[in-house]
Design a protein around this motif. Structure first.
Motif, PDB file in Angstrom:
ATOM      1  N   TYR A 138     -36.627  26.139 -12.483  1.00  0.00           N
ATOM      2  CA  TYR A 138     -35.999  24.937 -13.004  1.00  0.00           C
ATOM      3  C   TYR A 138     -35.698  25.252 -14.462  1.00  0.00           C
ATOM      4  O   TYR A 138     -36.531  25.842 -15.145  1.00  0.00           O
ATOM      5  CB  TYR A 138     -36.961  23.744 -12.963  1.00  0.00           C
ATOM      6  CG  TYR A 138     -37.534  23.455 -11.609  1.00  0.00           C
ATOM      7  CD1 TYR A 138     -36.740  22.945 -10.581  1.00  0.00           C
ATOM      8  CD2 TYR A 138     -38.884  23.676 -11.344  1.00  0.00           C
ATOM      9  CE1 TYR A 138     -37.276  22.666  -9.331  1.00  0.00           C
ATOM     10  CE2 TYR A 138     -39.422  23.399 -10.100  1.00  0.00           C
ATOM     11  CZ  TYR A 138     -38.616  22.899  -9.098  1.00  0.00           C
ATOM     12  OH  TYR A 138     -39.135  22.632  -7.870  1.00  0.00           O
TER      13      TYR A 138
ATOM     14  N   SER B 132     -33.638  24.021 -18.370  1.00  0.00           N
ATOM     15  CA  SER B 132     -33.036  22.957 -19.161  1.00  0.00           C
ATOM     16  C   SER B 132     -32.724  23.515 -20.554  1.00  0.00           C
ATOM     17  O   SER B 132     -33.331  24.501 -20.977  1.00  0.00           O
ATOM     18  CB  SER B 132     -34.022  21.785 -19.265  1.00  0.00           C
ATOM     19  OG  SER B 132     -33.384  20.652 -19.804  1.00  0.00           O
TER      20      SER B 132
ATOM     21  N   LYS C  29     -37.789  16.199 -24.040  1.00  0.00           N
ATOM     22  CA  LYS C  29     -36.684  15.842 -23.133  1.00  0.00           C
ATOM     23  C   LYS C  29     -36.429  16.970 -22.126  1.00  0.00           C
ATOM     24  O   LYS C  29     -36.232  16.726 -20.935  1.00  0.00           O
ATOM     25  CB  LYS C  29     -35.411  15.595 -23.956  1.00  0.00           C
ATOM     26  CG  LYS C  29     -34.670  14.339 -23.545  1.00  0.00           C
ATOM     27  CD  LYS C  29     -33.653  13.897 -24.571  1.00  0.00           C
ATOM     28  CE  LYS C  29     -32.545  14.897 -24.821  1.00  0.00           C
ATOM     29  NZ  LYS C  29     -31.648  14.495 -25.921  1.00  0.00           N
TER      30      LYS C  29
ATOM     31  N   LEU D  79     -39.238  16.937 -19.597  1.00  0.00           N
ATOM     32  CA  LEU D  79     -39.059  15.808 -18.665  1.00  0.00           C
ATOM     33  C   LEU D  79     -37.998  16.147 -17.626  1.00  0.00           C
ATOM     34  O   LEU D  79     -38.136  15.839 -16.437  1.00  0.00           O
ATOM     35  CB  LEU D  79     -38.635  14.549 -19.430  1.00  0.00           C
ATOM     36  CG  LEU D  79     -39.722  13.822 -20.225  1.00  0.00           C
ATOM     37  CD1 LEU D  79     -39.091  12.802 -21.179  1.00  0.00           C
ATOM     38  CD2 LEU D  79     -40.700  13.117 -19.282  1.00  0.00           C
ATOM     39  N   ASP D  80     -36.930  16.799 -18.098  1.00  0.00           N
ATOM     40  CA  ASP D  80     -35.837  17.191 -17.205  1.00  0.00           C
ATOM     41  C   ASP D  80     -36.354  18.163 -16.132  1.00  0.00           C
ATOM     42  O   ASP D  80     -36.051  18.019 -14.938  1.00  0.00           O
ATOM     43  CB  ASP D  80     -34.729  17.834 -18.068  1.00  0.00           C
ATOM     44  CG  ASP D  80     -33.527  18.250 -17.264  1.00  0.00           C
ATOM     45  OD1 ASP D  80     -33.310  17.686 -16.165  1.00  0.00           O
ATOM     46  OD2 ASP D  80     -32.786  19.159 -17.714  1.00  0.00           O
TER      47      ASP D  80
ATOM     48  N   GLU E  47     -38.502  16.369 -13.656  1.00  0.00           N
ATOM     49  CA  GLU E  47     -37.654  15.561 -12.764  1.00  0.00           C
ATOM     50  C   GLU E  47     -36.992  16.438 -11.698  1.00  0.00           C
ATOM     51  O   GLU E  47     -36.929  16.074 -10.529  1.00  0.00           O
ATOM     52  CB  GLU E  47     -36.606  14.826 -13.594  1.00  0.00           C
ATOM     53  CG  GLU E  47     -35.859  13.790 -12.784  1.00  0.00           C
ATOM     54  CD  GLU E  47     -34.771  13.086 -13.580  1.00  0.00           C
ATOM     55  OE1 GLU E  47     -34.837  13.077 -14.819  1.00  0.00           O
ATOM     56  OE2 GLU E  47     -33.847  12.558 -12.933  1.00  0.00           O
ATOM     57  N   GLN E  48     -36.504  17.608 -12.123  1.00  0.00           N
ATOM     58  CA  GLN E  48     -35.898  18.534 -11.146  1.00  0.00           C
ATOM     59  C   GLN E  48     -36.897  18.905 -10.048  1.00  0.00           C
ATOM     60  O   GLN E  48     -36.521  19.121  -8.904  1.00  0.00           O
ATOM     61  CB  GLN E  48     -35.425  19.807 -11.846  1.00  0.00           C
ATOM     62  CG  GLN E  48     -34.221  19.622 -12.749  1.00  0.00           C
ATOM     63  CD  GLN E  48     -33.905  20.901 -13.517  1.00  0.00           C
ATOM     64  OE1 GLN E  48     -33.907  21.997 -12.971  1.00  0.00           O
ATOM     65  NE2 GLN E  48     -33.653  20.760 -14.813  1.00  0.00           N
TER      66      GLN E  48
ATOM     67  N   GLY F 102     -39.209  17.002  -8.978  1.00  0.00           N
ATOM     68  CA  GLY F 102     -39.610  15.797  -8.249  1.00  0.00           C
ATOM     69  C   GLY F 102     -41.034  15.381  -8.587  1.00  0.00           C
ATOM     70  O   GLY F 102     -41.649  14.581  -7.885  1.00  0.00           O
TER      71      GLY F 102
ATOM     72  N   ASN G 289     -44.196  13.666 -10.773  1.00  0.00           N
ATOM     73  CA  ASN G 289     -44.403  12.397 -11.459  1.00  0.00           C
ATOM     74  C   ASN G 289     -44.969  12.673 -12.861  1.00  0.00           C
ATOM     75  O   ASN G 289     -45.985  13.336 -12.992  1.00  0.00           O
ATOM     76  CB  ASN G 289     -45.400  11.560 -10.635  1.00  0.00           C
ATOM     77  CG  ASN G 289     -45.772  10.275 -11.320  1.00  0.00           C
ATOM     78  OD1 ASN G 289     -44.908   9.594 -11.886  1.00  0.00           O
ATOM     79  ND2 ASN G 289     -47.045   9.955 -11.313  1.00  0.00           N
TER      80      ASN G 289
END
Ligand code: 5GP
Length: 190
Positions: free
Chosen positions: A92, A94, A134, A137-138, A141-142, A144, A146
């Motif tokens: 993942y 970002s 940020k 967090l991204d 989120e990718q 999934g 929490n």
């Protein structure tokens, strides 16, 4: 956190109205006893939550994050700033703009280490404009996962990161929150 604030006052160097240097205990040389206390303080503040992973970013987030991981018995994952050949494309990623270095890094975390089953606590050394958080967090989120909150060693409350995150409903706990670095002096919020 009293001992942290005292250490900042004793050893921190105000480089400008926006940048604080704390390389005697956090950003270069590390004070392990203070880091242990920091880990315990984060664990206390988030003791109402079950944390399955601590997520941070290299390099200065690793020490406080590891101390927290040790206290709560959870693994610590750090986002890498340089692409590793061994990571290949199984990541993942970002983009994060660095406030102090004035450059954008692509950060990445292997897909092996975050999943939708995870309850993640994000940890970092500083919170300024919130770019690093940020990006983390991204990534969460990718995956999934929490995110239960964000733990910061030193927040610079006169910059916008903390305010923006809290406005989004994200729980942010900072152990020292700086009101101003004006005139070469560190002043904290209460
Ligand atoms: P943000 O992404 O919130 O804008 O900035 C946080 C990141 O930039 C942290 O990971 C930290 O490494 C670095 N940073 C921001 N402000 C400072 C500062 O005043 N001093 C130090 N040493 N690092 C900072």
């Amino acid at each position: 956190m009293k001992s942290l604030k005292e250490k900042i006052v004793q050893e921190g160097k105000v480089l400008s109205d926006t940048v604080l240097k704390v390389d005697t205990f956090l950003n270069h040389q590390i004070d392990p006893l203070l880091m242990k206390e920091i880990g315990e303080e984060f664990a206390n503040r988030f003791s109402d939550q079950v944390i399955t992973k601590v997520l941070t970013i290299e390099s200065s987030g690793i020490a406080p994050a590891t101390m927290l991981g040790l206290v709560i018995g959870a693994p610590v994952v750090f986002a890498r700033k340089k692409k590793s050949l061994t990571l290949a494309n199984n990541v993942y990623s970002s983009k994060v703009f660095s406030f102090t270095k004035n450059e954008t890094n692509e950060i990445s975390v292997s897909r092996d280490f975050l999943s939708p089953d995870d309850n993640v606590l994000i940890i970092d050394d500083f919170l300024a404009n919130g770019e690093a958080v940020k990006g983390l967090l991204d990534i969460a989120e990718q995956a999934g996962a929490n995110v239960i909150g964000v733990g910061i060693v030193i927040e610079k409350g006169f910059q916008q990161g903390g305010q923006n995150l809290r406005k989004q409903g994200i729980r942010v706990e900072s152990l020292a929150n700086i009101k101003t670095l004006a005139n070469g002096q560190v002043e904290f919020f209460d």
